[in-house]
Design a protein around this motif. Structure first.
Motif, short mmCIF file in Angstrom:
data_model
loop_
_atom_site.label_atom_id
_atom_site.label_comp_id
_atom_site.label_asym_id
_atom_site.label_seq_id
_atom_site.Cartn_x
_atom_site.Cartn_y
_atom_site.Cartn_z
N ILE A 18 0.85 -1.19 0.00
CA ILE A 18 0.00 0.00 0.00
C ILE A 18 0.89 1.24 0.00
N SER A 19 0.81 2.04 -1.07
CA SER A 19 1.68 3.21 -1.12
C SER A 19 1.01 4.43 -1.75
N ASP A 20 -0.11 4.24 -2.45
CA ASP A 20 -0.67 5.34 -3.23
C ASP A 20 -2.05 5.76 -2.74
N ASP A 47 6.35 2.49 6.69
CA ASP A 47 7.00 3.78 6.84
C ASP A 47 6.10 4.75 7.60
N CYS A 48 5.03 4.24 8.19
CA CYS A 48 4.07 5.08 8.90
C CYS A 48 3.34 4.21 9.92
N ASP A 49 2.63 4.88 10.83
CA ASP A 49 1.78 4.18 11.78
C ASP A 49 0.55 3.66 11.03
N THR A 50 0.13 2.41 11.29
CA THR A 50 -0.99 1.82 10.56
C THR A 50 -2.12 1.43 11.50
N LEU A 88 -11.26 -6.99 5.12
CA LEU A 88 -10.05 -6.57 5.84
C LEU A 88 -9.65 -5.20 5.34
N SER A 89 -9.57 -4.24 6.24
CA SER A 89 -9.29 -2.85 5.85
C SER A 89 -8.11 -2.30 6.63
N ALA A 90 -7.36 -1.43 5.98
CA ALA A 90 -6.19 -0.81 6.61
C ALA A 90 -6.07 0.64 6.17
N ARG A 91 -5.48 1.45 7.03
CA ARG A 91 -5.23 2.86 6.70
C ARG A 91 -4.05 3.35 7.50
N ARG A 92 -3.54 4.52 7.13
CA ARG A 92 -2.56 5.21 7.96
C ARG A 92 -3.28 5.77 9.19
N TYR A 93 -2.58 5.75 10.32
CA TYR A 93 -3.21 6.22 11.55
C TYR A 93 -3.34 7.74 11.57
N SER A 97 0.38 11.96 7.92
CA SER A 97 1.48 11.04 7.63
C SER A 97 1.50 10.65 6.16
N ASP A 98 2.66 10.18 5.72
CA ASP A 98 2.76 9.60 4.39
C ASP A 98 3.59 8.33 4.53
N GLY A 99 4.00 7.76 3.42
CA GLY A 99 4.76 6.52 3.48
C GLY A 99 3.87 5.32 3.24
#
Length: 199
Positions: A18-20, A47-50, A88-93, A97-99
């Motif tokens: 996941i990067s974009d 590269d970030c909090d997830t 199943l879902s994920a995101r940056r916290y 943030s980026d990464g």
């Protein structure tokens, strides 16, 4: 509030990078297990909090998690029935943030033993030593925490948890003496490694 739309399917033991996705964008996948069991949905190489979520077929939340994995990674253990649909879902916290990060879902295998391998067990002040923990049986899963018996002699400099290196830590030697490094799983297993700091 997380809104789940019909996503692509993710297979067992398949990594998705996941990067974009924008800061609060959600990466969602559909998971259909082939057999009843316990599974783990987790992030790594981040590269970030997830932050992660697991939903049932009616998009009702089963669980969510922030940092159960090491290094600001989420890790969610959940029971699933064969042939049922799970989202199943994920995101940056953090919004600012980026990464990127990677996600995967795998079958849960309970660890029965943990072994430590150290690059060295002695050295002079200033030296850094990498210690890796191996969970048994193969493909076993557990979160591992690290501690030292005397922070005046050695200290934890870095903790790592990724697909390439596995689970472990890097310690830094500080002053003459002997101290132990302890690895402990969330299931209650533990083991130690003795480190000697020379004058």
């Amino acid at each position: 509030t997380i809104t789940v739309t019909e996503p692509e399917e993710i297979a067992l033991n398949t990594t998705k990078n996941i990067s974009d996705i924008s800061a609060f964008g959600v990466a969602s996948y559909k998971f259909i297990p082939e057999k009843d069991g316990t599974y783990v949905f987790y992030s790594f190489d981040n590269d970030c909090d997830t932050y992660g979520y697991v939903f049932n077929s009616d998009t009702e939340e089963i669980d969510h998690n922030d940092d159960a994995g090491n290094n600001n990674n989420f890790s969610i253990k959940f029971n699933a029935e064969a042939g049922e649909v799970y989202y199943l879902s994920a995101r940056r916290y953090n919004q600012d943030s980026d990464g990127g990060y990677s996600i995967c879902v795998k079958e849960y295998v309970e660890a029965t033993e943990i072994k430590l391998t150290a690059e060295a067990t002695e050295g002079k002040p200033g030296k850094r030593i990498k210690i890796t923990g191996t969970l048994l049986p193969e493909n076993a899963d557990a979160n591992v925490s690290w501690s030292v018996s005397d922070e005046n002699i050695i200290e934890i400099w870095e903790i790592f948890n990724n697909e390439e290196e596995g689970k472990g830590c890097i310690i830094q030697l500080k002053k003459e003496g002997t101290a132990t490094v302890t690895a402990r799983t969330d299931g209650g297993l533990s083991t130690t490694c003795t480190i000697t700091v020379e004058s």
